[in-house]
Write an enzyme that holds these catalytic residues in place. Structure first.
Site, PDB file in Angstrom:
ATOM      1  N   ASP A 101      41.045  42.447  49.123  1.00  0.00           N
ATOM      2  CA  ASP A 101      40.262  42.970  48.013  1.00  0.00           C
ATOM      3  C   ASP A 101      38.788  42.657  48.243  1.00  0.00           C
ATOM      4  OD1 ASP A 101      39.737  44.101  45.530  1.00  0.00           O
ATOM      5  OD2 ASP A 101      40.071  42.225  44.442  1.00  0.00           O
ATOM      6  N   HIS A 143      39.222  49.523  39.938  1.00  0.00           N
ATOM      7  CA  HIS A 143      39.022  48.079  39.918  1.00  0.00           C
ATOM      8  C   HIS A 143      38.655  47.654  38.501  1.00  0.00           C
ATOM      9  CE1 HIS A 143      38.614  47.004  44.354  1.00  0.00           C
ATOM     10  NE2 HIS A 143      38.858  48.304  44.355  1.00  0.00           N
ATOM     11  N   SER A 197      42.057  39.409  36.173  1.00  0.00           N
ATOM     12  CA  SER A 197      41.682  38.536  35.061  1.00  0.00           C
ATOM     13  C   SER A 197      42.855  38.248  34.129  1.00  0.00           C
ATOM     14  CB  SER A 197      40.533  39.157  34.260  1.00  0.00           C
ATOM     15  OG  SER A 197      39.359  39.234  35.041  1.00  0.00           O
TER      16      SER A 197
END
Length: 311
Positions: A82, A213, A259
């Protein structure tokens, strides 16, 4: 089933109008929570490693953990880098067994982004590895990524055909309103995705896999638990899941989630330690975090991505 690339995954996802979850991993418990959820739902899976996570856990440890997950579950799993920022880290991951890498040249001008991305594509394709590029910049903070609202920019649909043709990338991350990190929007600001940009991009690149993203929804249940046990997280608004479901039914074949996983792990640990302050066995306080991740990923797979039963 061996570790796979995203090529067939994305083809099936595009044709089936669903997306595949790309979940960021940092340690054993996170990998277990993600893969156990995917195995129970028979869902394809992308495990992705940021440069920061790779530095924290070391490449060899991450590889062996992800290889173990594939052996344990029998799922088709892609191992993805990533936000690779330069050719060297992409090369290192390709040489080290990753089956997909992202080269993020979005901070460069258009021509330099093309040049860097094409360099990575050539090296990767010669070794059977897929490449994700990026046009446009997302705001937010995550690991080594720090882009201000002022520097963020939406993807320009008029550039996508030239970029894909000249670089040869296999998928394209675009900026349509998502952002990195848990604090995505200012007070009073309503999240919205630019579906008009997504639609125009998909018209210009028919059948081509698009990536989102910064797509965590910021689970308020986890935020509340963290704050109840000593945290000081402000109110955070993520991307509404109905917007992500719509994107997954269009050209978006890969949705990144990080997250929410961090919040789930932290909430589980904080709650356990708050209720059991004398515990010092890591297995006792890491297990609730792992369970939070598992339940979260199952929800994402079935209710957001729509990829359950697609492995």
């Amino acid at each position: 089933m061996p570790i796979v690339t995203t090529k067939e995954m994305f083809k099936k996802a595009y044709e089936g109008n669903y997306a595949i979850g790309a979940f960021n991993v940092n340690n054993l418990e996170i990998i277990q929570g993600i893969t156990e959820a995917a195995a129970e739902l028979h869902a394809p899976l992308i495990l992705q490693v940021s440069a920061g996570a790779r530095k924290y856990a070391k490449h060899i440890y991450m590889m062996k953990l992800m290889e173990a997950a594939e052996i344990d579950t029998g799922l088709p799993i892609c191992i993805h880098l990533d936000h690779g920022e330069d050719f060297e880290i992409c090369k290192s991951c390709i040489d080290g067994g990753f089956t997909s890498v992202m080269i993020d040249g979005s901070k460069h001008n258009f021509e330099d982004n093309i040049k860097l991305t094409a360099q990575v594509v050539k090296y990767a394709h010669d070794r059977g590895v897929m490449v994700e590029g990026e046009l446009g910049q997302l705001a937010g903070i995550e690991d080594d990524i720090n882009v201000s609202d002022e520097d963020a920019s939406f993807t320009r649909p008029g550039e996508v055909e030239e970029f894909v043709t000249r670089t040869g990338v296999d998928s394209l991350a675009i900026a349509i309103g998502t952002s990195h990190g848990a604090y995505k929007f200012k007070p009073g600001q309503k999240p919205a995705l630019r579906f008009d940009i997504l639609e125009e991009v998909s018209k210009r690149l028919p059948g081509f896999p698009i990536v989102l993203h910064g797509a965590s929804s910021v689970v308020q249940e986890f935020v509340a638990v963290i704050n109840a046990y000593g945290g000081q997280m402000p109110d955070a608004i993520g991307i509404p899941e109905e917007m992500l479901r719509k994107a997954a039914s269009m050209a978006v074949c890969k949705i990144n989630i990080d997250s929410d996983l961090r919040l789930g792990m932290t909430a589980g640990i904080r709650k356990h330690m708050g209720e059991n302050p004398s515990h010092f066995d890591p297995r006792q306080y890491l297990a609730p975090g792992r369970e939070n991740i598992k339940s979260l990923v199952k929800h994402k797979i079935t209710d957001v991505l729509g990829c359950d039963g697609k492995a």
